[in-house]
Design a protein around this motif. Structure first.
Motif, short mmCIF file in Angstrom:
data_model
loop_
_atom_site.label_atom_id
_atom_site.label_comp_id
_atom_site.label_asym_id
_atom_site.label_seq_id
_atom_site.Cartn_x
_atom_site.Cartn_y
_atom_site.Cartn_z
N VAL A 65 3.83 -14.14 -12.34
CA VAL A 65 4.86 -13.94 -12.64
C VAL A 65 4.14 -11.99 -12.44
N VAL A 66 3.05 -11.37 -13.42
CA VAL A 66 3.50 -10.56 -13.40
C VAL A 66 2.33 -10.09 -12.26
N ALA A 67 1.44 -10.69 -12.14
CA ALA A 67 0.67 -10.65 -10.79
C ALA A 67 1.15 -10.27 -9.30
N LEU A 68 2.27 -11.12 -9.45
CA LEU A 68 3.60 -10.38 -8.18
C LEU A 68 4.31 -9.56 -8.24
N ILE A 69 4.70 -8.91 -9.31
CA ILE A 69 5.16 -8.09 -8.85
C ILE A 69 4.72 -7.07 -9.43
N PHE A 70 3.30 -7.14 -9.93
CA PHE A 70 2.28 -5.71 -9.78
C PHE A 70 2.10 -5.96 -7.95
N ILE A 71 1.84 -6.77 -7.55
CA ILE A 71 2.38 -6.82 -5.49
C ILE A 71 3.36 -6.11 -5.29
N ILE A 72 4.42 -6.57 -5.63
CA ILE A 72 5.86 -5.99 -5.32
C ILE A 72 5.92 -4.39 -4.75
N PHE A 73 5.52 -4.14 -6.09
CA PHE A 73 5.17 -2.91 -6.82
C PHE A 73 3.85 -1.79 -5.92
N ASP A 74 2.99 -2.64 -5.56
CA ASP A 74 2.68 -1.69 -5.40
C ASP A 74 2.14 -2.24 -3.62
N VAL A 75 2.78 -2.88 -2.73
CA VAL A 75 3.13 -2.46 -1.40
C VAL A 75 4.27 -1.72 -1.68
N GLU A 76 5.57 -1.08 -1.96
CA GLU A 76 5.72 -0.34 -1.94
C GLU A 76 6.00 0.39 -1.93
N VAL A 77 4.87 0.40 -3.50
CA VAL A 77 4.29 2.48 -3.36
C VAL A 77 4.00 2.97 -2.36
N VAL A 78 2.79 2.09 -0.91
CA VAL A 78 2.04 1.88 0.16
C VAL A 78 3.36 2.63 0.89
N PHE A 79 4.49 2.18 0.92
CA PHE A 79 5.16 2.38 1.39
C PHE A 79 4.99 4.61 1.72
N LEU A 80 5.07 4.85 0.32
CA LEU A 80 5.49 6.95 0.08
C LEU A 80 4.07 7.41 0.64
N TYR A 81 3.36 6.95 0.85
CA TYR A 81 2.14 7.45 2.08
C TYR A 81 2.43 7.96 3.16
N PRO A 82 2.94 7.07 4.14
CA PRO A 82 3.42 8.21 4.93
C PRO A 82 4.39 8.77 4.74
#
Length: 143
Positions: A65-82
């Motif tokens: 559960v913690v790993a999935l939450i981390f991946i969700i937020f990690d992927v969302e933060v990747v959208f901030l780079y462009p």
């Protein structure tokens, strides 16, 4: 027509070379390695510890559960780079949009935190129990 066939031919050659490389490496390793099986090599390995019990044991899924939450937020933060690369050209509207996006992420994080999904060990709820009536009182009420 020649150009198209040569393009497909190049893809086919790379596909065949990839398959030959994988199968050739596997067969070479199988022919060259020593094969001396023994009970210790065939036993289950668990991070240097002897395996205890069955593999069909119920376990706490908190890690996943913690790993999935981390991946969700990690992927969302990747959208901030462009967005960050072209921030100056986008203007105030894009700033408002990214603040809304970040706000939604923060709300999701707060929701997961309040729900207790970020706690490694979830505390057991303290549910109060009704006190039992003494036996002599229940006899009078029944009879």
């Amino acid at each position: 027509m020649d150009q198209t066939l040569s393009g497909f031919g190049t893809v086919f050659v790379f596909l065949v070379l990839g398959i030959v490389f994988v199968v050739g490496g596997y067969l070479t390793a199988r022919m060259l390695r020593p094969s001396r099986p023994n009970p210790e090599k065939n036993s289950t390995y668990e991070c240097g510890e002897a395996a205890v019990g069955s593999a069909w044991v119920k376990f706490n899924i908190r890690f996943y559960v913690v790993a999935l939450i981390f991946i969700i937020f990690d992927v969302e933060v990747v959208f901030l780079y462009p967005w960050a690369t072209v921030f100056k050209q986008l203007g105030t509207f894009a700033l408002v949009e990214v603040l809304i996006f970040a706000g939604i992420l923060v709300l999701g994080l707060v929701y997961a935190w309040v729900k207790g999904d970020l706690d490694w060990v979830r505390p057991t709820p303290n549910i109060p129990k009704m006190p039992e009536m003494p036996a002599r009182h229940s006899r009078k009420a029944n009879g």
